[in-house]
Design a protein around this motif. Structure first.
Motif, PDB file in Angstrom:
ATOM      1  N   PRO A 266      37.042  24.730  23.196  1.00  0.00           N
ATOM      2  CA  PRO A 266      37.631  23.670  24.035  1.00  0.00           C
ATOM      3  C   PRO A 266      38.065  22.465  23.201  1.00  0.00           C
ATOM      4  O   PRO A 266      37.348  22.019  22.310  1.00  0.00           O
ATOM      5  N   GLY A 267      39.235  21.955  23.498  1.00  0.00           N
ATOM      6  CA  GLY A 267      39.795  20.840  22.746  1.00  0.00           C
ATOM      7  C   GLY A 267      40.261  21.267  21.370  1.00  0.00           C
ATOM      8  O   GLY A 267      40.032  22.402  20.938  1.00  0.00           O
ATOM      9  N   ILE A 268      40.922  20.364  20.668  1.00  0.00           N
ATOM     10  CA  ILE A 268      41.443  20.648  19.322  1.00  0.00           C
ATOM     11  C   ILE A 268      41.172  19.461  18.417  1.00  0.00           C
ATOM     12  O   ILE A 268      41.453  18.315  18.769  1.00  0.00           O
ATOM     13  N   ALA A 269      40.635  19.740  17.233  1.00  0.00           N
ATOM     14  CA  ALA A 269      40.402  18.710  16.221  1.00  0.00           C
ATOM     15  C   ALA A 269      40.898  19.221  14.870  1.00  0.00           C
ATOM     16  O   ALA A 269      40.950  20.428  14.627  1.00  0.00           O
ATOM     17  N   ILE A 270      41.261  18.290  13.999  1.00  0.00           N
ATOM     18  CA  ILE A 270      41.610  18.654  12.614  1.00  0.00           C
ATOM     19  C   ILE A 270      40.325  18.729  11.796  1.00  0.00           C
ATOM     20  O   ILE A 270      39.504  17.814  11.829  1.00  0.00           O
ATOM     21  N   PHE A 271      40.160  19.824  11.080  1.00  0.00           N
ATOM     22  CA  PHE A 271      39.065  19.927  10.112  1.00  0.00           C
ATOM     23  C   PHE A 271      39.505  19.346   8.766  1.00  0.00           C
ATOM     24  O   PHE A 271      38.803  18.544   8.163  1.00  0.00           O
ATOM     25  N   SER A 272      40.689  19.751   8.279  1.00  0.00           N
ATOM     26  CA  SER A 272      41.212  19.257   6.998  1.00  0.00           C
ATOM     27  C   SER A 272      42.688  19.595   6.901  1.00  0.00           C
ATOM     28  O   SER A 272      43.218  20.351   7.725  1.00  0.00           O
ATOM     29  N   SER A 273      43.344  19.049   5.888  1.00  0.00           N
ATOM     30  CA  SER A 273      44.763  19.346   5.660  1.00  0.00           C
ATOM     31  C   SER A 273      45.061  19.237   4.179  1.00  0.00           C
ATOM     32  O   SER A 273      44.408  18.490   3.449  1.00  0.00           O
ATOM     33  N   LYS A 274      46.057  19.987   3.748  1.00  0.00           N
ATOM     34  CA  LYS A 274      46.412  19.963   2.323  1.00  0.00           C
ATOM     35  C   LYS A 274      47.801  20.548   2.123  1.00  0.00           C
ATOM     36  O   LYS A 274      48.343  21.232   2.988  1.00  0.00           O
TER      37      LYS A 274
ATOM     38  N   ILE B 224      49.473  22.961   4.954  1.00  0.00           N
ATOM     39  CA  ILE B 224      48.353  23.679   5.568  1.00  0.00           C
ATOM     40  C   ILE B 224      47.472  22.696   6.343  1.00  0.00           C
ATOM     41  O   ILE B 224      47.046  21.688   5.793  1.00  0.00           O
ATOM     42  N   VAL B 225      47.228  23.009   7.603  1.00  0.00           N
ATOM     43  CA  VAL B 225      46.303  22.213   8.404  1.00  0.00           C
ATOM     44  C   VAL B 225      45.300  23.161   9.042  1.00  0.00           C
ATOM     45  O   VAL B 225      45.682  24.190   9.610  1.00  0.00           O
ATOM     46  N   SER B 226      44.014  22.828   8.934  1.00  0.00           N
ATOM     47  CA  SER B 226      42.963  23.626   9.555  1.00  0.00           C
ATOM     48  C   SER B 226      42.440  22.895  10.788  1.00  0.00           C
ATOM     49  O   SER B 226      42.101  21.709  10.718  1.00  0.00           O
ATOM     50  N   TYR B 227      42.388  23.626  11.900  1.00  0.00           N
ATOM     51  CA  TYR B 227      41.955  23.068  13.181  1.00  0.00           C
ATOM     52  C   TYR B 227      40.692  23.778  13.665  1.00  0.00           C
ATOM     53  O   TYR B 227      40.434  24.929  13.302  1.00  0.00           O
ATOM     54  N   GLN B 228      39.921  23.104  14.498  1.00  0.00           N
ATOM     55  CA  GLN B 228      38.742  23.698  15.113  1.00  0.00           C
ATOM     56  C   GLN B 228      38.536  23.076  16.490  1.00  0.00           C
ATOM     57  O   GLN B 228      39.178  22.068  16.830  1.00  0.00           O
ATOM     58  N   GLU B 229      37.630  23.650  17.280  1.00  0.00           N
ATOM     59  CA  GLU B 229      37.386  23.127  18.614  1.00  0.00           C
ATOM     60  C   GLU B 229      36.829  21.704  18.543  1.00  0.00           C
ATOM     61  O   GLU B 229      36.093  21.348  17.620  1.00  0.00           O
ATOM     62  N   ALA B 230      37.186  20.900  19.531  1.00  0.00           N
ATOM     63  CA  ALA B 230      36.829  19.476  19.527  1.00  0.00           C
ATOM     64  C   ALA B 230      35.340  19.236  19.734  1.00  0.00           C
ATOM     65  O   ALA B 230      34.852  18.131  19.468  1.00  0.00           O
ATOM     66  N   THR B 231      34.616  20.241  20.181  1.00  0.00           N
ATOM     67  CA  THR B 231      33.182  20.080  20.421  1.00  0.00           C
ATOM     68  C   THR B 231      32.362  20.160  19.139  1.00  0.00           C
ATOM     69  O   THR B 231      31.165  19.839  19.148  1.00  0.00           O
ATOM     70  N   VAL B 232      32.972  20.595  18.037  1.00  0.00           N
ATOM     71  CA  VAL B 232      32.287  20.589  16.742  1.00  0.00           C
ATOM     72  C   VAL B 232      32.331  19.161  16.193  1.00  0.00           C
ATOM     73  O   VAL B 232      33.416  18.586  16.060  1.00  0.00           O
ATOM     74  N   PRO B 233      31.192  18.573  15.861  1.00  0.00           N
ATOM     75  CA  PRO B 233      31.155  17.127  15.589  1.00  0.00           C
ATOM     76  C   PRO B 233      31.609  16.712  14.193  1.00  0.00           C
ATOM     77  O   PRO B 233      31.801  15.520  13.957  1.00  0.00           O
ATOM     78  N   LEU B 234      31.791  17.662  13.278  1.00  0.00           N
ATOM     79  CA  LEU B 234      32.109  17.315  11.898  1.00  0.00           C
ATOM     80  C   LEU B 234      33.354  18.048  11.423  1.00  0.00           C
ATOM     81  O   LEU B 234      33.733  19.085  11.958  1.00  0.00           O
ATOM     82  N   GLY B 235      33.953  17.483  10.362  1.00  0.00           N
ATOM     83  CA  GLY B 235      35.026  18.144   9.641  1.00  0.00           C
ATOM     84  C   GLY B 235      34.901  17.757   8.189  1.00  0.00           C
ATOM     85  O   GLY B 235      33.820  17.384   7.723  1.00  0.00           O
ATOM     86  N   ARG B 236      36.001  17.850   7.471  1.00  0.00           N
ATOM     87  CA  ARG B 236      35.984  17.486   6.052  1.00  0.00           C
ATOM     88  C   ARG B 236      36.073  15.964   5.936  1.00  0.00           C
ATOM     89  O   ARG B 236      37.139  15.382   5.764  1.00  0.00           O
ATOM     90  N   GLY B 237      34.907  15.315   6.102  1.00  0.00           N
ATOM     91  CA  GLY B 237      34.829  13.862   5.963  1.00  0.00           C
ATOM     92  C   GLY B 237      35.710  13.138   6.964  1.00  0.00           C
ATOM     93  O   GLY B 237      35.782  13.492   8.145  1.00  0.00           O
TER      94      GLY B 237
END
Length: 229
Positions: A82-90, A207-220
């Motif tokens: 559920p939801g969408i968040a960015i984990f990291s990009s490069k 390159i962009v990596s995405y994950q569900e918005a309910t995960v509280p962390l990403g790459r800083g």
């Protein structure tokens, strides 16, 4: 704004990746390429991070807009939820005649060091046409279903957390040539690699990596919730 078709979603689920052709216009790519030409943060010159420019979505307004584009998020919403968040990009740049390879690997070998995710995936957008001569991606279809595999750390090339090739079956690996402006969606567990660039021209991939918005962390500080759950 279009969504994945039933067939595209089926391919992503079964093979671990899908190519969406002609997603971005030539004008958009030209603007991004020009922005990157003038960028003050050059790609790493050598070593494990050769060719990578990190935190790309935070680099300029245009690169941020690209990573946050609602057209991309609409396409992903049946995968990342559920939801969408960015984990990291490069940005990954292969310079002309660079022999540097990206070893066979899974992105989650790197990402699960930070946090686990059930839906994490990446978009891979070539800013130039890519084929076997200039370092297109190679993928093993369906490999994501085997879960996270053991890896060994290589001392050359990039993506050094490499699959142990003697322990995995790469016989079905296939190149994924793409036209500039097409977009590859692939699961963070999908086995992939790329070879060197034999041509006279640079090859760039956003390159962009995405994950569900309910995960509280990403790459800083790169972790940004774009669509709340």
């Amino acid at each position: 704004m279009r969504k994945l078709t039933v067939e595209e979603k089926k391919q992503y689920d079964e093979l671990g990746y899908v190519v969406v052709p002609d997603f971005f216009s030539v004008d958009v790519l030209s603007e991004i390429n020009q922005e990157l030409d003038n960028c003050e943060s050059p790609a790493q010159p050598s070593g494990e991070h050769e060719g990578f420019t990190y935190q790309l979505a935070m680099l300029t307004d245009k690169t941020k807009q690209f990573a946050h584009d609602d057209r991309i998020l609409n396409l992903l919403e049946d995968i990342v939820k559920p939801g969408i968040a960015i984990f990291s990009s490069k940005l990954l740049t292969k310079l002309p005649h660079s022999p540097s390879v990206c070893h066979w690997h899974q992105d989650d070998a790197y990402y699960t060091e930070v946090v686990n995710s059930d839906t994490r995936m990446s978009i891979w957008v070539p800013l130039q046409d890519t084929d076997e001569r200039n370092g297109c991606l190679w993928i093993v279809p369906g490999s994501h279903k085997q879960g996270l595999q053991p890896y060994t750390v290589q001392n050359n090339g990039t993506c050094r957390k490499a699959l142990v090739e003697e322990q995995v079956d790469l016989s079905t690996a296939q190149p994924v040539p793409m036209k500039a402006g097409s977009m590859l969606l692939f699961n963070a567990l999908t086995w992939h690699s790329s070879k060197g660039n034999e041509t006279d021209h640079v090859r760039r991939a956003f390159i962009v990596s995405y994950q569900e918005a309910t995960v509280p962390l990403g790459r800083g500080k790169q972790h940004i919730v774009l669509r709340p759950a």
